[in-house]
Design a protein around this motif. Structure first.
Motif, mmCIF file in Angstrom:
data_model
loop_
_atom_site.group_PDB
_atom_site.id
_atom_site.type_symbol
_atom_site.label_atom_id
_atom_site.label_comp_id
_atom_site.label_asym_id
_atom_site.label_seq_id
_atom_site.Cartn_x
_atom_site.Cartn_y
_atom_site.Cartn_z
ATOM 1 N N ILE A 1 0.829 -1.204 0.000
ATOM 2 C CA ILE A 1 0.000 0.000 0.000
ATOM 3 C C ILE A 1 0.863 1.254 0.000
ATOM 4 C CG2 ILE A 1 -1.779 1.257 1.266
ATOM 5 C CD1 ILE A 1 -2.741 -1.324 -0.033
ATOM 6 N N ARG A 2 1.936 1.283 0.794
ATOM 7 C CA ARG A 2 2.829 2.449 0.815
ATOM 8 C C ARG A 2 3.493 2.656 -0.544
ATOM 9 N NH1 ARG A 2 4.664 0.649 6.213
ATOM 10 N NH2 ARG A 2 3.766 2.042 7.796
ATOM 11 N N THR A 3 3.890 1.557 -1.198
ATOM 12 C CA THR A 3 4.507 1.681 -2.528
ATOM 13 C C THR A 3 3.533 2.304 -3.516
ATOM 14 O OG1 THR A 3 5.892 -0.266 -2.092
ATOM 15 C CG2 THR A 3 5.594 0.389 -4.391
ATOM 16 N N TRP A 4 2.259 1.883 -3.435
ATOM 17 C CA TRP A 4 1.269 2.447 -4.354
ATOM 18 C C TRP A 4 1.059 3.938 -4.083
ATOM 19 C CZ3 TRP A 4 -3.696 4.593 -3.987
ATOM 20 C CH2 TRP A 4 -4.386 4.705 -5.191
ATOM 21 N N PHE A 5 0.962 4.338 -2.833
ATOM 22 C CA PHE A 5 0.795 5.754 -2.507
ATOM 23 C C PHE A 5 2.016 6.568 -2.943
ATOM 24 C CE2 PHE A 5 -2.623 4.609 0.597
ATOM 25 C CZ PHE A 5 -3.568 5.495 0.118
ATOM 26 N N PRO B 1 -3.688 -1.738 -6.588
ATOM 27 C CA PRO B 1 -3.333 -3.157 -6.386
ATOM 28 C C PRO B 1 -4.593 -4.016 -6.370
ATOM 29 C CG PRO B 1 -2.142 -1.758 -4.843
ATOM 30 C CD PRO B 1 -3.143 -0.883 -5.524
ATOM 31 N N SER B 2 -4.467 -5.246 -6.842
ATOM 32 C CA SER B 2 -5.626 -6.125 -6.920
ATOM 33 C C SER B 2 -6.228 -6.363 -5.540
ATOM 34 C CB SER B 2 -5.222 -7.473 -7.533
ATOM 35 O OG SER B 2 -4.205 -8.075 -6.765
ATOM 36 N N HIS B 3 -7.556 -6.459 -5.498
ATOM 37 C CA HIS B 3 -8.334 -6.747 -4.279
ATOM 38 C C HIS B 3 -8.105 -5.695 -3.186
ATOM 39 C CE1 HIS B 3 -9.191 -10.628 -6.078
ATOM 40 N NE2 HIS B 3 -7.908 -10.836 -6.207
ATOM 41 N N SER B 4 -7.844 -4.453 -3.587
ATOM 42 C CA SER B 4 -7.645 -3.392 -2.597
ATOM 43 C C SER B 4 -8.615 -2.238 -2.788
ATOM 44 C CB SER B 4 -6.203 -2.867 -2.675
ATOM 45 O OG SER B 4 -5.947 -2.282 -3.942
ATOM 46 N N PHE C 1 -3.949 14.266 0.350
ATOM 47 C CA PHE C 1 -3.061 13.105 0.301
ATOM 48 C C PHE C 1 -2.550 12.796 1.704
ATOM 49 C CE2 PHE C 1 0.916 10.855 -0.522
ATOM 50 C CZ PHE C 1 0.497 9.930 -1.476
ATOM 51 N N ASP C 2 -3.007 11.675 2.277
ATOM 52 C CA ASP C 2 -2.648 11.315 3.646
ATOM 53 C C ASP C 2 -2.632 9.791 3.768
ATOM 54 O OD1 ASP C 2 -2.086 11.315 6.334
ATOM 55 O OD2 ASP C 2 -4.132 11.760 6.962
ATOM 56 N N PRO C 3 -1.562 9.103 3.325
ATOM 57 C CA PRO C 3 -1.533 7.625 3.342
ATOM 58 C C PRO C 3 -1.694 7.024 4.725
ATOM 59 C CG PRO C 3 0.257 8.524 1.999
ATOM 60 C CD PRO C 3 -0.350 9.676 2.728
#
Length: 554
Positions: free
Chosen positions: A150-154, A313-316, A384-386
């Motif tokens: 999740i962090r990589t995607w953000f 990402p899949s299923h997210s 934007f606030d991961p």
């Protein structure tokens, strides 16, 4: 001189350690009699006998209502926490079975068991435990709930926004959702107490309709695209309706979206509706990994029109997609309420025209500016606030690492704690040897902690042995499933179990015959696998080879 009470306590602890070793040796059948084991380990034979009969150590004995010792309950508590960390919180029955496993390890005959209300009282003794209803959670979704992913995607979203200078007004999210025309959701109703759980009538039309929706981060919504199941458009859909003129309709064989429909929506709905409202050059389009969003034509048109598509990402989508977080649920609930109101009026069937009457009203309920803004905020996109999303990731599908060793190597600065690793045991044993002369009371306390660690290890091993047995049994069942035959039964119409068993047994006989048996003795020989007779390459006559051909000598 150390106090007499401290010396007696240390002697009891040392004797308890020797008793544990004697019990283990007897269970391993290293001694033929209890008398011999008691002499070797220097423990009273009567105490050893009572301990083998299930009577616990006096310092560990608790109230009669608490059948497990403090060490056993702590082992059980740590096992529950470890399962909860892996997203597999145990049910009360599972906890009760684990408690009975610990009681069986005492060796009493017959074994003691806990009562049906024991788990409830056990949970009440631990403030950080509670009994709650679980919710179904897809395993593939849990796999994707990895903080690193999740962090990589953000980070990728942030770098894309900074690279292309995308404003908040140019961030969009689109997705499709489906409706079964005549199905309503479960709802609370008021009825007579004597009726029990009330059944609510519904039309039951399960014909599928898909709609494509898109929203903007500043709180406005794009016109939808409605996908009906069918081959042609019907004039009744558009006659005497109050539908907005910018809505689009299309048809498909099953009422689902496709690559062509997704591409047409991009060209005829998204691009015309957003071009005039751009704040910058580029637009960001957040989407999921559906096949209709990943075609080469889709990416090409996006590139030609300065649209930057980013797939989650899949299923997210339940975490990262604003439409799933704050809109689709409200939309379907509003549509269900409208269908339910039609049922109360005696309407027994909901068709496409009824859907076109109800769906615009449901959109008015769901598509509110503040709801859309809150959905983007909940997805941590605008603002934007991961951390807001990452903090929700509480399920870890892996075994938590063992706690690191603690303390320093100095015996004087050593704080006795229950050892958890082999390194901890060695350090604590070494410190006890040093403390025996310097501080017997501290050595006594540290020795008790080692005994406690041994108890926890034994109890944990008992639970793990049971889990290993269950895993082996499950693995055996899985292996057996892979060996099941995949042969098909050729039969028309219905078939009884007896007839199917006769056919299956016949297939088995045929297989054995084909593998090398006597086809003449088989009632159903396999003619398709029968080898053709040999044919001579000279005279072309079947029945012999070239070297034995009669015409060869001529």
């Amino acid at each position: 001189m150390p106090p007499i009470r401290s010396q007696n306590s240390q002697k009891r602890v040392e004797q308890e350690g020797r008793l544990l070793l004697a019990i283990q040796a007897i269970k391993k059948q290293e001694f033929s009699s209890l008398r011999k084991a008691a002499e070797v380990f220097n423990v009273p034979r009567s105490t050893l006998t009572t301990r083998l009969n299930g009577i616990t150590y006096r310092d560990e004995t608790r109230a009669n209502c608490q059948k497990l010792t403090a060490f056993e309950e702590q082992s059980l508590y740590e096992w529950i926490i470890s399962l909860d960390d892996r997203g597999a919180a145990p049910r009360p029955k599972t906890v009760r079975d684990a408690a009975n496993i610990l009681l069986r390890t005492r060796g009493s005959d017959p074994p003691t068991t806990v009562g049906k209300n024991w788990v409830k009282k056990f949970v009440q003794r631990y403030p950080d435990l509670s009994t709650r209803f679980s919710r179904s959670y897809d395993y593939r979704r849990a796999l994707c709930e990895d903080k690193g992913t999740i962090r990589t995607w953000f980070n990728f979203v942030k770098s894309t926004i900074e690279k292309y200078g995308i404003a908040d007004e140019d961030i969009y999210n689109f997705d499709e959702t489906g409706f079964a025309l005549g199905l309503t959701a479960t709802a609370k109703v008021i009825t007579r107490r004597s009726t029990g759980r009330r059944a609510i009538l519904q039309p039951g039309n399960r014909e599928w309709v898909t709609t494509i929706e898109a929203i903007n981060a500043t709180g406005w919504v794009l016109p939808p695209c409605v996908i009906f199941k069918g081959k042609v458009f019907m004039a009744a859909w558009f006659k005497d309706t109050q539908l907005p003129t910018d809505w689009r309709f299309t048809v498909s064989d099953n009422g689902w979206t496709s690559d062509a429909i997704g591409l047409e929506w991009l060209q005829k709905t998204f691009i015309p509706s957003t071009t005039s409202r751009k704040k910058g050059r580029y637009r960001l389009l957040i989407l999921d990994g559906h096949g209709s969003h990943l075609s080469a034509e889709f990416d090409t048109i996006c590139s030609q029109n300065d649209i930057i598509p980013i797939c989650m990402p899949s299923h997210s989508s339940h975490l990262l997609q604003p439409l799933d977080i704050g809109y689709f649920g409200v939309l379907k609930g509003a549509y269900s309420d409208l269908v339910d109101s039609q049922v109360k009026l005696g309407i027994s069937r909901i068709d496409k025209c009824d859907f076109l009457t109800a769906y615009p009203q449901a959109r008015k309920v769901a598509f509110k500016s503040q709801t859309i803004v809150n959905s983007f905020a909940a997805a941590s996109l605008v603002p934007f606030d991961p951390i807001r999303v990452v903090s929700k990731l509480d399920i870890r599908l892996h075994t938590p690492p063992l706690p690191p060793s603690r303390g320093s190597d100095s015996s004087l600065n050593f704080t006795p704690k229950t050892p958890r690793t082999v390194k901890d045991v060695r350090r604590q044993a070494s410190s006890i040897k040093k403390l025996q002369q310097e501080s017997p009371s501290r050595a006594d306390k540290a020795f008790k902690q080692i005994v406690k660690g041994a108890h926890l290890a034994i109890h944990g091993a008992a639970i793990l042995r049971q889990e290993n047995q269950e895993l082996r049994a499950a693995n055996a069942r899985t292996t057996q499933k892979r060996k099941r035959t995949r042969k098909r039964i050729a039969h028309e119409g219905s078939i009884s179990v007896l007839e199917a068993m006769e056919v299956v047994s016949g297939l088995g006989i045929a297989d054995e015959v084909g593998a090398g048996g006597d086809s003449a003795s088989s009632p159903t020989p396999n003619q398709a696998n029968k080898r053709r007779p040999q044919r001579c390459s000279l005279c072309k006559t079947p029945g012999h080879k070239r070297n034995r051909c009669p015409g060869r000598s001529e």
